[in-house]
Design a protein around this motif. Structure first.
Motif, PDB file in Angstrom:
ATOM      1  N   ILE A   1      22.899  42.380  45.300  1.00 50.63           N
ATOM      2  CA  ILE A   1      23.936  42.348  44.272  1.00 50.63           C
ATOM      3  C   ILE A   1      24.607  40.985  44.253  1.00 50.63           C
ATOM      4  O   ILE A   1      25.017  40.470  45.287  1.00 50.63           O
ATOM      5  N   VAL A   2      24.703  40.389  43.074  1.00 51.19           N
ATOM      6  CA  VAL A   2      25.489  39.180  42.872  1.00 51.19           C
ATOM      7  C   VAL A   2      26.748  39.596  42.110  1.00 51.19           C
ATOM      8  O   VAL A   2      26.666  40.189  41.038  1.00 51.19           O
ATOM      9  N   SER A   3      27.903  39.303  42.697  1.00 48.49           N
ATOM     10  CA  SER A   3      29.168  39.770  42.125  1.00 48.49           C
ATOM     11  C   SER A   3      30.052  38.585  41.743  1.00 48.49           C
ATOM     12  O   SER A   3      30.246  37.669  42.536  1.00 48.49           O
ATOM     13  N   ILE A   4      30.565  38.625  40.523  1.00 49.02           N
ATOM     14  CA  ILE A   4      31.486  37.600  40.036  1.00 49.02           C
ATOM     15  C   ILE A   4      32.869  38.225  39.908  1.00 49.02           C
ATOM     16  O   ILE A   4      33.017  39.302  39.304  1.00 49.02           O
TER      17      ILE A   4
ATOM     18  N   VAL B   1      30.573  42.778  38.235  1.00 45.10           N
ATOM     19  CA  VAL B   1      31.821  42.056  37.979  1.00 45.10           C
ATOM     20  C   VAL B   1      32.993  42.906  38.460  1.00 45.10           C
ATOM     21  O   VAL B   1      32.940  44.137  38.436  1.00 45.10           O
ATOM     22  N   SER B   2      34.036  42.242  38.915  1.00 48.31           N
ATOM     23  CA  SER B   2      35.268  42.936  39.283  1.00 48.31           C
ATOM     24  C   SER B   2      36.434  42.001  39.004  1.00 48.31           C
ATOM     25  O   SER B   2      36.233  40.798  38.799  1.00 48.31           O
ATOM     26  N   GLY B   3      37.640  42.562  38.990  1.00 44.12           N
ATOM     27  CA  GLY B   3      38.783  41.733  38.630  1.00 44.12           C
ATOM     28  C   GLY B   3      40.046  42.057  39.398  1.00 44.12           C
ATOM     29  O   GLY B   3      40.345  43.231  39.655  1.00 44.12           O
ATOM     30  N   LEU B   4      40.764  41.013  39.788  1.00 43.94           N
ATOM     31  CA  LEU B   4      42.095  41.183  40.347  1.00 43.94           C
ATOM     32  C   LEU B   4      43.057  41.129  39.164  1.00 43.94           C
ATOM     33  O   LEU B   4      43.352  40.068  38.627  1.00 43.94           O
ATOM     34  N   ILE B   5      43.494  42.305  38.735  1.00 49.53           N
ATOM     35  CA  ILE B   5      44.308  42.449  37.531  1.00 49.53           C
ATOM     36  C   ILE B   5      45.739  42.782  37.938  1.00 49.53           C
ATOM     37  O   ILE B   5      45.977  43.758  38.656  1.00 49.53           O
ATOM     38  N   GLN B   6      46.690  41.987  37.486  1.00 52.95           N
ATOM     39  CA  GLN B   6      48.083  42.162  37.889  1.00 52.95           C
ATOM     40  C   GLN B   6      48.990  42.442  36.697  1.00 52.95           C
ATOM     41  O   GLN B   6      48.758  41.956  35.588  1.00 52.95           O
ATOM     42  N   ASN B   7      50.029  43.249  36.959  1.00 55.34           N
ATOM     43  CA  ASN B   7      51.025  43.524  35.922  1.00 55.34           C
ATOM     44  C   ASN B   7      52.157  42.508  36.010  1.00 55.34           C
ATOM     45  O   ASN B   7      52.115  41.568  36.815  1.00 55.34           O
ATOM     46  N   GLU B   8      53.190  42.679  35.190  1.00 57.15           N
ATOM     47  CA  GLU B   8      54.287  41.715  35.140  1.00 57.15           C
ATOM     48  C   GLU B   8      55.044  41.635  36.465  1.00 57.15           C
ATOM     49  O   GLU B   8      55.648  40.608  36.781  1.00 57.15           O
ATOM     50  N   ALA B   9      55.002  42.700  37.256  1.00 55.92           N
ATOM     51  CA  ALA B   9      55.693  42.708  38.541  1.00 55.92           C
ATOM     52  C   ALA B   9      54.873  42.069  39.655  1.00 55.92           C
ATOM     53  O   ALA B   9      55.328  41.980  40.799  1.00 55.92           O
ATOM     54  N   GLY B  10      53.650  41.631  39.324  1.00 59.62           N
ATOM     55  CA  GLY B  10      52.795  41.025  40.324  1.00 59.62           C
ATOM     56  C   GLY B  10      51.991  42.024  41.132  1.00 59.62           C
ATOM     57  O   GLY B  10      51.351  41.658  42.125  1.00 59.62           O
ATOM     58  N   GLU B  11      52.011  43.293  40.720  1.00 57.74           N
ATOM     59  CA  GLU B  11      51.230  44.316  41.413  1.00 57.74           C
ATOM     60  C   GLU B  11      49.775  44.271  40.928  1.00 57.74           C
ATOM     61  O   GLU B  11      49.494  43.937  39.783  1.00 57.74           O
ATOM     62  N   THR B  12      48.868  44.632  41.822  1.00 59.08           N
ATOM     63  CA  THR B  12      47.436  44.563  41.543  1.00 59.08           C
ATOM     64  C   THR B  12      46.868  45.954  41.261  1.00 59.08           C
ATOM     65  O   THR B  12      47.199  46.922  41.948  1.00 59.08           O
ATOM     66  N   LEU B  13      46.017  46.037  40.255  1.00 55.50           N
ATOM     67  CA  LEU B  13      45.356  47.295  39.919  1.00 55.50           C
ATOM     68  C   LEU B  13      44.244  47.562  40.930  1.00 55.50           C
ATOM     69  O   LEU B  13      43.340  46.740  41.111  1.00 55.50           O
ATOM     70  N   LEU B  14      44.314  48.721  41.608  1.00 55.35           N
ATOM     71  CA  LEU B  14      43.325  49.118  42.596  1.00 55.35           C
ATOM     72  C   LEU B  14      42.719  50.467  42.209  1.00 55.35           C
ATOM     73  O   LEU B  14      43.399  51.308  41.615  1.00 55.35           O
ATOM     74  N   VAL B  15      41.465  50.655  42.571  1.00 51.12           N
ATOM     75  CA  VAL B  15      40.804  51.931  42.300  1.00 51.12           C
ATOM     76  C   VAL B  15      40.096  52.410  43.554  1.00 51.12           C
ATOM     77  O   VAL B  15      39.740  51.625  44.441  1.00 51.12           O
ATOM     78  N   LYS B  16      39.892  53.712  43.616  1.00 48.88           N
ATOM     79  CA  LYS B  16      39.103  54.332  44.680  1.00 48.88           C
ATOM     80  C   LYS B  16      38.050  55.182  43.981  1.00 48.88           C
ATOM     81  O   LYS B  16      38.366  56.149  43.291  1.00 48.88           O
ATOM     82  N   THR B  17      36.777  54.800  44.114  1.00 51.36           N
ATOM     83  CA  THR B  17      35.719  55.481  43.387  1.00 51.36           C
ATOM     84  C   THR B  17      35.288  56.751  44.100  1.00 51.36           C
ATOM     85  O   THR B  17      35.551  56.945  45.289  1.00 51.36           O
ATOM     86  N   ASN B  18      34.596  57.615  43.370  1.00 49.51           N
ATOM     87  CA  ASN B  18      34.134  58.875  43.943  1.00 49.51           C
ATOM     88  C   ASN B  18      33.082  58.661  45.022  1.00 49.51           C
ATOM     89  O   ASN B  18      32.954  59.463  45.947  1.00 49.51           O
TER      90      ASN B  18
END
Length: 254
Positions: free
Chosen positions: A179-182, A111-128
């Protein structure tokens, strides 16, 4: 596909100490960098402990092993290894190839998510282990865990961001990795990021758009999921239930 069989011949009294060392240092470091543990066994006389690992190829093993040895967990393990060295008499390693597929077909559910704050910015990560690209936060779903619960937990553990999921935006299948991803869309309930160093190299909120997606996502299949989530208008219901007796655990969407 290849398999690496690693066997330790130990003193009978060393099983508990070696297992604790394995779970604290060896296993999380291997998992972090992409190795898959098929299983781990101890002989009846408690003299031999065997672990079998799975890799896409020998080249993939070499790349993973290189990252494992460069990780700080490996350095910590080497300093702690002296505590269990008296229990280890010898060890050996061999590589094997499978002669066929003898198990019920299995898929990894992620599972993964497009998560946004009040300013419309998206939370992004870079894994090891995928530090060549930014991506949407998420992870694998453990057996018995509802999809949305798994995603909320993963994001909180990796970034300290609490989220409210509002819709689903797509279902994707990676044939190569089985992998099946939602993918979900949601709202960040707080904005102070505290990343989990063992899994996340970097994390940030960014003004992600369809036009600038290539500045962040270097892997096309990940970029597609993010763009679909950005453009999504509707939502397909996702529901988690138990049966016998029936109990609805969670539901998102109409």
């Amino acid at each position: 596909m290849i398999f690496r069989k690693k066997t330790y011949h130990i003193e009978p009294g060393g099983v508990e100490a070696f297992t604790d060392f394995f779970h604290t240092y060896l296993l999380p470091n291997q998992w972090k960098h992409g190795a898959k543990l098929v299983g781990r066994w101890v002989s009846e006389d408690k003299r031999n402990i065997t672990a079998v690992w799975q890799y896409e190829s020998y080249e993939a093993y070499e790349q993973i092993e290189k990252r494992v040895r460069a990780d700080k967990l490996h350095t910590q393990a080497q300093s702690k290894k002296q505590l269990i060295s008296p229990f280890i008499l010898s060890s050996k390693q061999e590589f094997m190839e499978s002669t066929g597929n003898y198990h019920v077909p299995r898929h990894i559910v992620a599972v993964s998510g497009l998560i946004q704050n009040e300013a419309g910015e998206t939370l992004l990560v870079k894994t090891n282990w995928r530090n060549d690209t930014w991506e949407l936060p998420g992870g694998q779903v453990e057996e018995g865990a509802p999809l949305e619960t798994a995603l909320i937990r993963e994001i909180l553990e990796e970034t300290a961001i609490n989220v409210k999921l509002t819709k689903t935006t797509g279902v994707y299948q990676n044939i190569t990795s089985r992998i099946v991803s939602i993918v979900f869309k949601g709202i960040a309930l707080n904005t102070e990021i505290v990343k989990q160093d063992s899994e996340i190299q970097e994390a940030k909120f960014a003004m992600l758009t369809e036009e600038n997606i290539s500045e962040y996502f270097t892997r096309p299949h990940m970029a597609t999921r993010a763009v679909d989530a950005l453009k999504s208008a509707g939502s397909v219901p996702v529901e988690s239930v138990k049966v016998n007796p029936y109990e609805r655990l969670n539901r998102i969407g109409n």
